[in-house]
Design an enzyme around this catalytic site. Structure first.
Site: not given
Ligand code: SAH
Ligand code: SF4
Length: 391
Positions: A91, A375
């Site tokens: 990500e 994240c």
């Protein structure tokens, strides 16, 4: 798989081009294609001789990340879930400089980068560590997170296509640079001007590839992002903090503290057993002594764990001793984990108590944190959905 060309510094590419008896301006042209034009193939480098394009394609890889999922919209925090060549998921999070209050837009952003697939450090509250560590990212996979987001934004705003630099020695002049800030020479459709290495993974556990990526992103022929605008966050790997202090670049440092005593920190961060606070503080003092730069302490507030009054005194003492500023971040709940964020009143009280002890500190107050949660969560969700679909 050959080396990806975006893992090479200019000097490394120059050495190769010299060995191939090519003129120096060819390196500049290639760098412009990669970092200004952000092309995704050697074939697109139209001002290079065909033989050179073929030779590059034979000897180097030029990988891009595949966008598999995106959350959030322009002018708000956007999360990008990327698939790598080996199908791993990572990500990146794009955060506007001025969150769009009252409908205002902002054209400059901070990008939060991942450095590993998963994480081996297993902090009890974190989604990234839930499934363990899979592998380190290569430098080009970190660089490509910036280029991929910028390609996406250029496409989304219609600023592409960009001009093509002329062939020959005159092409050594920079192509398509914005007049907005000539000193920094950003490409016109540039969106990322700040980097925080706070995505998935422990950056200092992938030290060499991290530093190579940061140099590529910082260099005037590459990403052109100022060293002071690049911040690395670590869970507290003391030997690497010392190594980082000895690097020539002025990159910034943030430390995930989350507990101001060994008892509290050790309860939620296993890394504290290897590098207890005494050792961490000694490394940070070395960093301070070598760099004289302000350190940031990140401190997630987790209900009933580290949000009590008894943590305020030791936290203030650590912050004052290291001249660190403290970022308080209310915990983002992770599906499947029992930790909770404290009430707003508790967070505000913690902030006031720290300020009363003369600590420079901030509290993240934005609402709607569902998508800008830390994240690792989008990857976790996507993997869980894929498994559910198969079962
Ligand atoms: N491994 C590095 C960098 C990645 S984590 C580190 O730990 O510093 C980036 C930050 O997000 C860290 O401060 C981490 O503690 C924090 N974080 C992880 N999970 C979180 C959550 N659920 N809510 C809020 N912050 C979280
Ligand atoms: Fe790894 Fe950082 Fe998450 Fe801890 S907080 S598990 S070090 S990514």
């Amino acid at each position: 798989m050959p080396t990806d060309i975006k893992s090479l510094t200019r000097a490394e590419l120059e050495a190769q081009f010299t060995a191939w008896s090519l003129p120096g301006y060819r390196v500049k042209q290639v760098m412009d294609w990669l970092y200004v034009q952000r092309v995704t193939s050697f074939a697109a480098m139209s001002n290079l001789p065909k033989e050179l394009r073929e030779r590059l394609a034979r000897d180097y890889a030029l990988q891009t990340l595949t966008l598999v999922r995106k959350q959030g919209s322009r002018d708000t925090t956007q999360k990008f879930l990327w698939r790598l060549a080996d199908h791993s998921l990572i990500e990146s999070v794009l955060i506007p400089a001025n969150p769009s209050l009252y409908g205002a837009t902002s054209d400059r952003h901070t990008l939060c980068l991942s450095t590993q697939v998963g994480c081996a450090y297993g902090c009890k509250f974190c989604a990234s560590g839930l499934r363990g560590w899979k592998r380190n990212l290569h430098a080009h996979e970190m660089v490509e997170q910036v280029l991929g987001v910028e390609r996406f934004c250029a496409g989304a705003t219609g600023t592409a296509p960009v001009a093509v630099p002329a062939a020959g020695p005159e092409a050594a002049a920079p192509a398509v640079l914005t007049p907005r800030n000539p000193a920094r020479a950003f490409p016109a459709d540039r969106v990322v001007d700040n980097i925080v290495v706070m995505g998935m993974g422990e950056p200092f556990a992938n030290y060499d590839q991290l530093m190579q990526a940061l140099r590529l992103l910082n260099s005037p022929w590459g990403g052109r992002i100022g060293a002071r605008k690049i911040t690395v966050s670590t869970s507290g790997l003391a030997p690497q903090i010392r190594r980082f202090a000895d690097e020539p670049e002025q990159f910034s440092l943030a430390v995930s503290l989350h507990g101001a005593t060994d008892a509290v920190r050790g309860q939620i961060m296993p890394v504290n057993r290897k590098y207890p606070l005494k050792e961490l503080v000694a490394a940070l003092e070395y960093y301070q002594m070598k760099r004289g730069r302000q350190i940031t302490f990140e401190y997630i507030l987790i209900a009933g764990i580290n949000d009590g009054r008894e943590q305020v005194g030791p936290l203030a003492a650590l912050a004052r001793r290291l001249h660190a500023k403290v970022n308080l971040i209310p915990y983002n709940t992770v599906e499947g984990l029992a930790w909770r964020r404290p009430s707003d009143a508790v967070c505000e009280q913690f902030l006031r108590s720290l300020k009363a002890q003369k600590v420079v500190c901030t509290l993240r107050r934005e609402k709607g944190h569902d998508i800008d949660a830390a994240c690792g969560q989008l990857r976790l969700k996507t993997e869980r959905e894929a498994e559910a679909a198969l079962s």
